[in-house]
Write an enzyme that holds these catalytic residues in place. Structure first.
Site, short mmCIF file in Angstrom:
data_model
loop_
_atom_site.label_atom_id
_atom_site.label_comp_id
_atom_site.label_asym_id
_atom_site.label_seq_id
_atom_site.Cartn_x
_atom_site.Cartn_y
_atom_site.Cartn_z
N GLN A 157 5.90 73.61 77.82
CA GLN A 157 5.27 73.85 79.25
C GLN A 157 7.21 73.66 80.13
O GLN A 157 6.83 75.21 80.61
CB GLN A 157 4.91 71.89 79.50
CG GLN A 157 3.88 71.65 79.21
CD GLN A 157 3.06 70.44 79.94
OE1 GLN A 157 3.24 70.13 80.41
NE2 GLN A 157 2.77 69.15 78.82
N ASP A 165 18.56 81.93 79.38
CA ASP A 165 19.92 81.75 79.50
C ASP A 165 20.46 83.27 80.35
O ASP A 165 19.91 83.82 80.76
CB ASP A 165 20.03 82.61 77.49
CG ASP A 165 19.75 81.96 76.60
OD1 ASP A 165 19.56 80.70 77.15
OD2 ASP A 165 19.64 82.24 75.86
N GLU A 169 22.38 94.71 49.35
CA GLU A 169 21.90 93.88 49.56
C GLU A 169 21.47 94.37 50.73
O GLU A 169 19.89 93.66 50.37
CB GLU A 169 22.75 92.85 50.26
CG GLU A 169 23.83 93.25 50.79
CD GLU A 169 25.10 93.15 50.62
OE1 GLU A 169 24.85 94.13 50.03
OE2 GLU A 169 26.16 93.34 51.68
N CYS A 216 31.29 95.38 47.89
CA CYS A 216 32.47 95.66 48.50
C CYS A 216 33.34 95.28 48.59
O CYS A 216 34.23 95.76 47.98
CB CYS A 216 31.49 95.77 50.12
SG CYS A 216 32.49 96.82 51.15
N LEU A 217 34.08 94.13 49.33
CA LEU A 217 35.27 93.82 48.82
C LEU A 217 35.22 92.70 48.02
O LEU A 217 36.35 93.01 46.85
CB LEU A 217 35.03 92.06 49.97
CG LEU A 217 36.08 91.11 49.70
CD1 LEU A 217 37.97 92.00 49.98
CD2 LEU A 217 36.46 89.97 51.09
N HIS A 251 26.64 98.04 49.93
CA HIS A 251 26.49 96.82 50.16
C HIS A 251 24.72 96.93 49.95
O HIS A 251 23.38 97.71 50.59
CB HIS A 251 26.02 96.84 51.55
CG HIS A 251 27.18 96.25 52.27
ND1 HIS A 251 27.91 95.19 51.86
CD2 HIS A 251 28.33 96.83 52.35
CE1 HIS A 251 29.05 94.87 52.67
NE2 HIS A 251 29.46 95.94 52.72
N PRO A 304 8.59 70.11 76.23
CA PRO A 304 9.97 71.33 76.42
C PRO A 304 9.55 72.71 76.22
O PRO A 304 9.58 73.12 77.32
CB PRO A 304 10.37 71.11 75.51
CG PRO A 304 10.26 69.50 74.50
CD PRO A 304 9.05 69.23 74.75
N SER A 312 17.15 79.73 66.67
CA SER A 312 16.75 79.27 65.60
C SER A 312 15.49 79.00 65.09
O SER A 312 15.31 78.01 64.36
CB SER A 312 18.53 78.85 65.31
OG SER A 312 19.50 78.66 65.50
N LYS A 343 12.17 82.82 65.61
CA LYS A 343 11.63 84.08 65.79
C LYS A 343 12.02 85.64 65.50
O LYS A 343 11.03 86.53 65.24
CB LYS A 343 12.57 84.32 67.31
CG LYS A 343 11.50 85.10 68.55
CD LYS A 343 11.83 84.45 70.01
CE LYS A 343 13.21 84.14 69.94
NZ LYS A 343 14.64 85.13 70.52
#
Ligand code: GLN
Length: 546
Positions: free
Chosen positions: A193, A148, A509, A381-382, A507, A191, A14, A17
Site C-alpha cells: 500500500q 529511490d 554463455e 575468455c579468462l 562468451h 508495504p 531483487s 522484476k
C-alpha cells in the site's frame, strides 16, 4: 502504433522484476504479439562495464557489443530475441547526452532542467526502441524501487508517456513483495500500500499489481490490495516463489495476466500457445541424475556474477536429460587447499570470465588438475587465458609463463594485450566487444560441437593469445581450433591429448537458450556426464525383482 508496458518495483529490490518482465514478454509472444524490451538503470555509470561484479552481478554483452544489465540476459533467454544497446538505458547515458547537447548549443538561451530536458531525452530512448524494433509492445522495466532518488526522472518520464501516446497505449505494472510475519503467521499488505501511495504521489496509478510472496496468497489478501490500491481485483496477480524461473510465465498466464494485458491494451492476439514452456518446465522439474560441475572463479560468493554461465549449464544438462550439481569453488581456496581437496568429485571443470590477478594461480591449478586427470574443461575468455598459461608452463618447463595482465614483465607473455588495445587509456566501453566471426578447424572438438565452419560469438576482452607462442605450444599439443577469418586471433583452443579440454576467447554463455543450449556447453556436459569420479557409482538398472 506501439504500446508500452512500464514495470516498476516496490517494497524491496531483487524481488524478481526482471524475470517478471521477461515472463510478460513470453506470454505476449505466445500470442503472436511482437515484443521488445528495455531496462532503465538509474545509476550514474554510463554502463555496468566498469562496475565490480560484487556491485552489479554479471555484465551481459549484446551482439552489437553493449555491456548491459544481467536482466537483458533473462529477456533474451525468455523471449528468444537478440537485443541491442538500445535495450539498456542508464542515467549516466541520459545525462551525458543532455550535457553533450547543451555544449553543442542545442538549448541556447535555455536553462537545462530535469523536466523537460532529462525526461525528454529518456522518452526519446523509449520511442527509438519502438521505432527500431517495430514491436507491437515495448516492455520497459524501471530498475530499483519506487522512492529511490536516482529513479525519479525515469518515473516522471513514464508518467508523461500516458499523455504523450494516449491512455489506451500505456500500461503500468507494479511488482511488490508481501512479507510474511512468522509470529502472526500472515502476509502483510501494508508495504505494498505504501509503495503504491508513493507511485500515486508522483502521478502514476498502477493498472496491475504483481505480488511476490514465498507463501500462498489468499483471496482476502487480493481483495484487500484491490481495495486499498484501487486496482481491479483480477489485476492483483499473485506470484508465489517457484522452483525454476522458467515456470514464472506459466504461473502468470494461469492467473490470467496475458488476457488482462491484451484486454487493457486492446491488442490483436492469437490464442496462446505455451506448450513448449510447459514441456520445458515439466522436464526441469522431473528428477534427473546430476552431473557434478565445478565452477572455479573469483566472485563465487555472489552467484549473480555468473548468471548466464549457470543458465547455460542448466540448458546443456537438460539437453542430456541430466541435472547440474554446481560446485562453487573460490579460486583462492584452490590456492590454499589444493585442487584435489576441492575438485575430486568434479566430473567437469569450468573457468569463467574475469579480470585482475586475484585468484589466478588457483584457476591455473584447476586447469592443471583437469589436464592431468583428464577431466573435461571449458574455459571462457579468462578461462582460456588460464588454460594457455597452464599448458605453457607445462610445455615450456617453467613456472614463468603468464598473461601480461597479471605479470607485466614475464619472459613468456603467452597472453598479451591486443595490439589495438595498446594505446587505449579510457577503461569504459573500450574492450573488444560484441560479435566477431570465428572460423573453425575441421576435425576439432570445437568444429564437431558447432557443426558449421563459421560462427559469430560475443566477446569482451583486452588480452589475447600471443602468436609468438603459437608454434611452440602447437608442437606440444595445443590445437588452435577456432581462428579469426584472417587467422590473426586464436578464438578457440583445445588439447590434442585430452578427452575434452576446450577454451574460447568469446562468451558462449550469452547466446545459450533454454531449448537450444550453446554447442560448447552441450558437448562439455555431454563429456562430463560420462566421467566417473571418486565415490560415484555408475547408475544401476533398477529391477522390481531385486
Ligand atoms: N581479463 C581478460 C581480458 O581482459 C579476460 C576478460 C574476460 O574474461 N571477459 O582479456
Amino acid at each position: 502504433m506501439t504500446k508500452y508496458i512500464f514495470i516498476t518495483g516496490g517494497v524491496v529490490s531483487s524481488v524478481g522484476k526482471g524475470i517478471t518482465v521477461a515472463s510478460i514478454g513470453t506470454i505476449l509472444k505466445s500470442r503472436q504479439i511482437t515484443v521488445s524490451v528495455q531496462k532503465l538503470d538509474p545509476y550514474l555509470n554510463v554502463d555496468p562495464g566498469t562496475m565490480s561484479p560484487y556491485q552489479h552481478g554479471e555484465v551481459f554483452v549484446t551482439q552489437d557489443g553493449a555491456e548491459t544489465d544481467l536482466d537483458l540476459g533473462n529477456y533474451e533467454r525468455f523471449i528468444d530475441v537478440n537485443l541491442t544497446a538500445d535495450s539498456n538505458v542508464t542515467s549516466g547515458q541520459i545525462y551525458s547526452a543532455v550535457i553533450a547537447k547543451e555544449r553543442r548549443g542545442d538549448f541556447l538561451g535555455g536553462t537545462i532542467q530535469v523536466v523537460p530536458h532529462v525526461t525528454t531525452e529518456i522518452k526519446e530512448r523509449f520511442k527509438k526502441l519502438a521505432q527500431k524494433s517495430q514491436a507491437e509492445v515495448v516492455i520497459i522495466e524501471v530498475g530499483g524501487t519506487v522512492g529511490d532518488i536516482e529513479g525519479q526522472p525515469f518515473l516522471e518520464a513514464i508518467r508523461q508517456m500516458r499523455n504523450d501516446v494516449g491512455r489506451d497505449n500505456v500500461l503500468y505494472v507494479h511488482v511488490t513483495l508481501l512479507p510474511y510475519l512468522t509470529s502472526t503467521q500472515e502476509l502483510k499488505t501494508k508495504p505494498t500500500q505504501h509503495s503504491v501511495n508513493e507511485l500515486r504521489r508522483i502521478g502514476i496509478q498502477p493498472d496491475i499489481i504483481i505480488c511476490r510472496s514465498d507463501y500462498p496468497i489468499s483471496e482476502g489478501i487480493r481483495d484487500k490490495i484491490s481495495l486499498f490500491c484501487d486496482v481491479d481485483r483480477q489485476a492483483v496477480i499473485p506470484l508465489p516463489t517457484v522452483s525454476t524461473i522458467y515456470e514464472v510465465p506459466l504461473v502468470l498466464e494461469e492467473e490470467g495476466l496475458g488476457q488482462l494485458v491484451v484486454d487493457k491494451l486492446s491488442l490483436k492476439a492469437q490464442p496462446t500457445d505455451l506448450s513448449q514452456w510447459q514441456e520445458l518446465v515439466t522436464c526441469l522439474k522431473a528428477p534427473r541424475e546430476p552431473v557434478n560441475i565445478a565452477l572455479v572463479g573469483k566472485y563465487v560468493e555472489l552467484k549473480d556474477a555468473y548468471f548466464s554461465v549457470r543458465e547455460a549449464l542448466y540448458h546443456a544438462a537438460l539437453y542430456h536429460n541430466r541435472d547440474i550439481n554446481l560446485i562453487w569453488v573460490a579460486s583462492e581456496a584452490v590456492e590454499r587447499d589444493g585442487s584435489d581437496a576441492l575438485l575430486r568429485s568434479a566430473q567437469g571443470i569450468i573457468v569463467p570470465g574475469g579480470f585482475g590477478v586475484r585468484g589466478i594461480e588457483g584457476m591455473i591449478k584447476a586447469a592443471s588438475y583437469a589436464r592431468n586427470n583428464e577431466i573435461p574443461y571449458l574455459g571462457l575468455c579468462l578461462g582460456m587465458h588460464v588454460m594457455v598459461i597452464e599448458f605453457a608452463r607445462y610445455a615450456l618447463g617453467s613456472t614463468e609463463p603468464n598473461s601480461t595482465e597479471f605479470d607485466a614483465s614475464t619472459p613468456y607473455p603467452v597472453i598479451d594485450l591486443l595490439p589495438e588495445q595498446k594505446n587505449i587509456e579510457n577503461k569504459g566501453g573500450t574492450m573488444r566487444l560484441g560479435n566477431y566471426p570465428c572460423q573453425l578447424v575441421q576435425g576439432s572438438h570445437a568444429a564437431s560441437a558447432f557443426g558449421q565452419s563459421l560462427v559469430y560469438e560475443r566477446h569482451r576482452h583486452r588480452f589475447e593469445f600471443n602468436n609468438q607462442f603459437r608454434t611452440r605450444l602447437g608442437e606440444a599439443g595445443m590445437v588452435y581450433s577456432g581462428l579469426s577469418p584472417d587467422s590473426r586471433l586464436v578464438e578457440v583452443c583445445e588439447l590434442a591429448n585430452h578427452p575434452w579440454m576446450v577454451s574460447c576467447q568469446f562468451h558462449p554463455e550469452f547466446s545459450s537458450r533454454p531449448g537450444r543450449p550453446h554447442p560448447l556447453f552441450r558437448d562439455f556436459i555431454g563429456r562430463a556426464k560420462d566421467i566417473l569420479r571418486e565415490g560415484a557409482q555408475p547408475p544401476l538398472p533398477l529391477s522390481p525383482n531385486l
